[in-house]
Write an enzyme that holds these catalytic residues in place. Structure first.
Site, PDB file in Angstrom:
ATOM      1  N   TYR A  22       0.859  -1.208   0.000  1.00 20.63           N
ATOM      2  CA  TYR A  22       0.000   0.000   0.000  1.00 20.63           C
ATOM      3  C   TYR A  22       0.884   1.243   0.000  1.00 20.63           C
ATOM      4  O   TYR A  22       0.763   2.116  -0.851  1.00 20.63           O
ATOM      5  CB  TYR A  22      -0.923  -0.040   1.228  1.00 20.63           C
ATOM      6  CG  TYR A  22      -1.566   1.297   1.566  1.00 20.63           C
ATOM      7  CD1 TYR A  22      -2.672   1.742   0.852  1.00 20.63           C
ATOM      8  CD2 TYR A  22      -1.063   2.107   2.593  1.00 20.63           C
ATOM      9  CE1 TYR A  22      -3.258   2.976   1.164  1.00 20.63           C
ATOM     10  CE2 TYR A  22      -1.641   3.323   2.903  1.00 20.63           C
ATOM     11  CZ  TYR A  22      -2.736   3.756   2.182  1.00 20.63           C
ATOM     12  OH  TYR A  22      -3.305   4.971   2.487  1.00 20.63           O
ATOM     13  N   LYS A  32       1.525   4.193  -2.735  1.00 16.74           N
ATOM     14  CA  LYS A  32       1.148   5.590  -2.411  1.00 16.74           C
ATOM     15  C   LYS A  32       2.318   6.515  -2.742  1.00 16.74           C
ATOM     16  O   LYS A  32       2.119   7.658  -3.150  1.00 16.74           O
ATOM     17  CB  LYS A  32       0.743   5.748  -0.931  1.00 16.74           C
ATOM     18  CG  LYS A  32      -0.545   5.097  -0.515  1.00 16.74           C
ATOM     19  CD  LYS A  32      -1.787   5.642  -1.191  1.00 16.74           C
ATOM     20  CE  LYS A  32      -2.281   6.977  -0.667  1.00 16.74           C
ATOM     21  NZ  LYS A  32      -3.567   7.381  -1.319  1.00 16.74           N
TER      22      LYS A  32
HETATM   23  N1  NDP Z   1      -7.905   6.034   6.439  1.00 17.02           N
HETATM   24  C1  NDP Z   1      -6.716   6.540   6.771  1.00 17.02           C
HETATM   25  O1  NDP Z   1      -6.303   6.523   7.942  1.00 17.02           O
HETATM   26  C2  NDP Z   1      -5.862   7.176   5.727  1.00 17.02           C
HETATM   27  C3  NDP Z   1      -6.248   7.201   4.387  1.00 17.02           C
HETATM   28  N2  NDP Z   1      -5.457   7.823   3.469  1.00 17.02           N
HETATM   29  C4  NDP Z   1      -5.873   7.911   2.064  1.00 17.02           C
HETATM   30  O2  NDP Z   1      -7.141   8.559   2.028  1.00 17.02           O
HETATM   31  C5  NDP Z   1      -7.890   8.099   0.908  1.00 17.02           C
HETATM   32  C6  NDP Z   1      -9.286   7.707   1.349  1.00 17.02           C
HETATM   33  O3  NDP Z   1      -9.178   6.680   2.313  1.00 17.02           O
HETATM   34  P1  NDP Z   1     -10.462   6.093   3.047  1.00 17.02           P
HETATM   35  O4  NDP Z   1     -11.591   7.027   2.910  1.00 17.02           O
HETATM   36  O5  NDP Z   1     -10.001   5.647   4.383  1.00 17.02           O
HETATM   37  O6  NDP Z   1     -10.713   4.784   2.160  1.00 17.02           O
HETATM   38  P2  NDP Z   1     -12.079   4.103   1.683  1.00 17.02           P
HETATM   39  O7  NDP Z   1     -11.736   2.707   1.333  1.00 17.02           O
HETATM   40  O8  NDP Z   1     -13.167   4.326   2.685  1.00 17.02           O
HETATM   41  O9  NDP Z   1     -12.441   4.934   0.364  1.00 17.02           O
HETATM   42  C7  NDP Z   1     -11.845   4.733  -0.875  1.00 17.02           C
HETATM   43  C8  NDP Z   1     -12.930   4.636  -1.938  1.00 17.02           C
HETATM   44  O10 NDP Z   1     -12.313   4.415  -3.219  1.00 17.02           O
HETATM   45  C9  NDP Z   1     -13.009   3.357  -3.877  1.00 17.02           C
HETATM   46  N3  NDP Z   1     -12.181   2.698  -4.873  1.00 17.02           N
HETATM   47  C10 NDP Z   1     -11.224   1.754  -4.669  1.00 17.02           C
HETATM   48  N4  NDP Z   1     -10.723   1.349  -5.849  1.00 17.02           N
HETATM   49  C11 NDP Z   1     -11.336   2.064  -6.817  1.00 17.02           C
HETATM   50  C12 NDP Z   1     -11.252   2.077  -8.234  1.00 17.02           C
HETATM   51  N5  NDP Z   1     -10.433   1.261  -8.900  1.00 17.02           N
HETATM   52  N6  NDP Z   1     -12.025   2.945  -8.927  1.00 17.02           N
HETATM   53  C13 NDP Z   1     -12.904   3.757  -8.278  1.00 17.02           C
HETATM   54  N7  NDP Z   1     -13.038   3.774  -6.926  1.00 17.02           N
HETATM   55  C14 NDP Z   1     -12.273   2.935  -6.205  1.00 17.02           C
HETATM   56  C15 NDP Z   1     -13.363   2.428  -2.723  1.00 17.02           C
HETATM   57  O11 NDP Z   1     -14.310   1.454  -3.093  1.00 17.02           O
HETATM   58  P3  NDP Z   1     -14.247   0.008  -2.314  1.00 17.02           P
HETATM   59  O12 NDP Z   1     -14.517   0.306  -0.875  1.00 17.02           O
HETATM   60  O13 NDP Z   1     -15.288  -0.796  -2.998  1.00 17.02           O
HETATM   61  O14 NDP Z   1     -12.840  -0.501  -2.531  1.00 17.02           O
HETATM   62  C16 NDP Z   1     -13.880   3.442  -1.705  1.00 17.02           C
HETATM   63  O15 NDP Z   1     -15.211   3.797  -1.952  1.00 17.02           O
HETATM   64  C17 NDP Z   1      -7.076   6.969   0.277  1.00 17.02           C
HETATM   65  O16 NDP Z   1      -6.354   7.486  -0.817  1.00 17.02           O
HETATM   66  C18 NDP Z   1      -6.104   6.571   1.380  1.00 17.02           C
HETATM   67  O17 NDP Z   1      -4.900   6.078   0.826  1.00 17.02           O
HETATM   68  C19 NDP Z   1      -4.297   8.454   3.833  1.00 17.02           C
HETATM   69  C20 NDP Z   1      -3.881   8.460   5.126  1.00 17.02           C
HETATM   70  C21 NDP Z   1      -4.622   7.812   6.185  1.00 17.02           C
HETATM   71  C1  LIG Z   2      -2.706  -2.811  16.925  1.00 16.50           C
HETATM   72  C2  LIG Z   2      -4.109  -2.787  16.483  1.00 16.50           C
HETATM   73  C3  LIG Z   2      -4.816  -4.061  16.247  1.00 16.50           C
HETATM   74  C4  LIG Z   2      -4.702  -1.622  16.288  1.00 16.50           C
HETATM   75  C5  LIG Z   2      -6.059  -1.464  15.677  1.00 16.50           C
HETATM   76  C6  LIG Z   2      -6.172  -0.155  14.981  1.00 16.50           C
HETATM   77  C7  LIG Z   2      -5.529  -0.190  13.586  1.00 16.50           C
HETATM   78  C8  LIG Z   2      -6.496  -0.912  12.670  1.00 16.50           C
HETATM   79  C9  LIG Z   2      -5.216   1.250  13.149  1.00 16.50           C
HETATM   80  C10 LIG Z   2      -4.185   1.917  14.052  1.00 16.50           C
HETATM   81  C11 LIG Z   2      -3.368   2.860  13.201  1.00 16.50           C
HETATM   82  C12 LIG Z   2      -4.134   2.913  11.900  1.00 16.50           C
HETATM   83  C13 LIG Z   2      -3.521   3.461  10.659  1.00 16.50           C
HETATM   84  C14 LIG Z   2      -3.982   3.031   9.408  1.00 16.50           C
HETATM   85  C15 LIG Z   2      -5.016   1.955   9.294  1.00 16.50           C
HETATM   86  C16 LIG Z   2      -5.676   1.557  10.616  1.00 16.50           C
HETATM   87  C17 LIG Z   2      -4.654   1.481  11.734  1.00 16.50           C
HETATM   88  C18 LIG Z   2      -3.565   0.477  11.417  1.00 16.50           C
HETATM   89  C19 LIG Z   2      -3.324   3.500   8.123  1.00 16.50           C
HETATM   90  C20 LIG Z   2      -2.381   2.382   7.687  1.00 16.50           C
HETATM   91  C21 LIG Z   2      -4.362   3.747   7.024  1.00 16.50           C
HETATM   92  C22 LIG Z   2      -3.738   4.200   5.724  1.00 16.50           C
HETATM   93  C23 LIG Z   2      -2.610   5.154   5.856  1.00 16.50           C
HETATM   94  O1  LIG Z   2      -2.282   5.822   4.890  1.00 16.50           O
HETATM   95  C24 LIG Z   2      -1.831   5.238   7.095  1.00 16.50           C
HETATM   96  C25 LIG Z   2      -2.610   4.848   8.334  1.00 16.50           C
HETATM   97  C26 LIG Z   2      -1.726   4.834   9.577  1.00 16.50           C
HETATM   98  C27 LIG Z   2      -2.504   4.519  10.809  1.00 16.50           C
END
Ligand code: NDP
Ligand SMILES: CC(C)=CCC[C@@H](C)[C@H]1CC[C@H]2C3=C(CC[C@]12C)[C@@]1(C)CCC(=O)C[C@@H]1CC3
Length: 345
Positions: free
Chosen positions: A144, A148
């Site tokens: 992942y 990214k």
């Molecule tokens: N959550 C976090 O802590 C963090 C997230 N990010 C970034 O933020 C962004 C949003 O994350 P988040 O909202 O958590 O993720 P989600 O999975 O909730 O949202 C992503 C969306 O993109 C859709 N998607 C995936 N593949 C495709 C495709 N090929 N074409 C069109 N749509 C697609 C997914 O559909 P489906 O669910 O069906 O796959 C989903 O609806 C991502 O770029 C992630 O890398 C960055 C840092 C931290």
């Molecule tokens: C140790 C344990 C079982 C924790 C449960 C919580 C985790 C699922 C989250 C704690 C930190 C989170 C995190 C992300 C996903 C969910 C956690 C691992 C990311 C990897 C999501 C995508 C990113 O770009 C970075 C995030 C860092 C923190």
């Protein structure tokens, strides 16, 4: 040759708008008077002011119909990090992002805001107050993160003032809030299976967790500051809550808020990391015969046992960014939004 959309038009597109962050972003954009063309592989809701386009972002023709008359695009789609599927990440985050850029150029889009991740500089060892000038991770902790990094480079390198195509990347970290399908559900699932009794390491490691509305705020500020004469063109920006917290204090607050016990017993970091690696290797060897998803992956253990917090000074200086929801308030709103995950529910 593409016809340029009228600058200042309040029509924008959100790729990935059905997801957790995407939907919060769409809702805020509507509040601010934008009309939204939503592009996603799945539809999860309907709202007035939103036109939904279903499709895969690797399909340029499908994207082009969603980008018609759009001047500003937010790209926040990605496969979930937990899928751990190298080919899928490469196809969507790398080739798909190239397709998004090409579709934006063909459609005459002027601004592209990418949701990147602060993890692009994280190698599994401590990052304390990391700034945007840290080099990209040479050994990213998973596929992942690896994709990214490539994705962010593609978008920032595509910034081209003479062509009138401006790009910027937002790097959030640990996004949490209502409707998050990842952090709170995984935590509660682990607690319900009795796996949240232990603290990995000494428990003092500080980490950023960012309330989703602050992440949205950072994206909209970036879009509205993105002009040919602005210093933000082609640059990445950390967006955090600016309140690093001990990883295990944050987890405990959520768990206790939902009625579960906080983890108490300590386990050495290297032991847990070694076990997680071994388990990951076993699942990889056995995956043709059985599918098993461990809770404690090497990536999660690294995130749980190290420091990873980032400076958002650059966003404050260039974008006028300031978190709009404090960590305390963000945690309270998040806990209140998951009544179905409370203990005993
Ligand atoms: N959550 C976090 O802590 C963090 C997230 N990010 C970034 O933020 C962004 C949003 O994350 P988040 O909202 O958590 O993720 P989600 O999975 O909730 O949202 C992503 C969306 O993109 C859709 N998607 C995936 N593949 C495709 C495709 N090929 N074409 C069109 N749509 C697609 C997914 O559909 P489906 O669910 O069906 O796959 C989903 O609806 C991502 O770029 C992630 O890398 C960055 C840092 C931290
Ligand atoms: C140790 C344990 C079982 C924790 C449960 C919580 C985790 C699922 C989250 C704690 C930190 C989170 C995190 C992300 C996903 C969910 C956690 C691992 C990311 C990897 C999501 C995508 C990113 O770009 C970075 C995030 C860092 C923190």
């Amino acid at each position: 040759m593409a016809t340029r959309v009228r600058p200042g038009s309040k029509r924008c597109a959100v790729i990935g708008g059905s997801g957790f962050l995407g939907r919060h972003l769409v809702e805020k954009l509507l509040d601010r008077g934008y009309s939204v063309s939503l592009f996603d592989i799945r539809q999860s809701y309907e709202l007035p002011g939103v036109t939904f386009h279903q499709g895969d972002l690797c399909d340029k023709q499908a994207l082009l119909s969603a980008l018609k008359d759009v001047s500003l695009v937010f790209h926040c789609a990605s496969p979930a990090p937990s899928s751990d599927d190298r080919l899928l990440f490469e196809r969507v985050n790398i080739q798909g992002t190239q397709t998004v850029i090409q579709a934006c150029l063909d459609a005459g889009v002027q601004k592209l805001v990418l949701t990147s991740s602060a993890s692009v500089v994280f190698e599994g060892t401590d990052v304390k107050n990391g700034k945007e000038d840290l080099p990209y991770a040479k050994k990213p902790i998973d596929y992942y993160t690896q994709t990214k990094i490539e994705q962010e480079k593609l978008v920032l390198e595509a910034c081209n003032k003479p062509k009138g195509f401006l790009t910027v990347a937002i790097r959030p970290h640990g996004i949490f809030g209502p409707r998050d399908p990842q952090l709170v559900p995984t935590l509660v699932d682990a607690a319900r299976r009795g796996k949240m009794k232990f603290i990995i390491g000494d428990g003092t490691n500080l980490v950023d967790f960012t309330y989703v509305e602050n992440v949205v705020h950072g994206h909209i500020l970036a879009a509205e500051h993105l002009r040919a004469d602005s210093p933000i063109c082609g640059k990445p920006y950390h967006i955090t809550n600016d309140e690093p917290i001990r990883f295990w204090d944050f987890m405990s607050e959520i768990l206790v808020g939902l009625g579960y016990a906080a983890p108490r017993f300590h386990l050495p970091y290297t032991l847990v990391y070694g076990l997680a690696l071994l388990l990951w290797l076993l699942t990889w060897i056995l995956h043709p015969f059985m599918s098993f998803k461990p809770t404690f992956t090497p990536m999660r253990v690294a995130l749980a046992g190290t420091y990873h917090y980032y400076s958002c000074e650059r966003a404050k200086e260039h974008l006028g960014y300031k978190p709009v929801v404090s960590l305390k308030e963000g945690i309270a709103r998040t806990v209140a939004s998951y009544p179905h995950l409370r203990r005993g529910a």
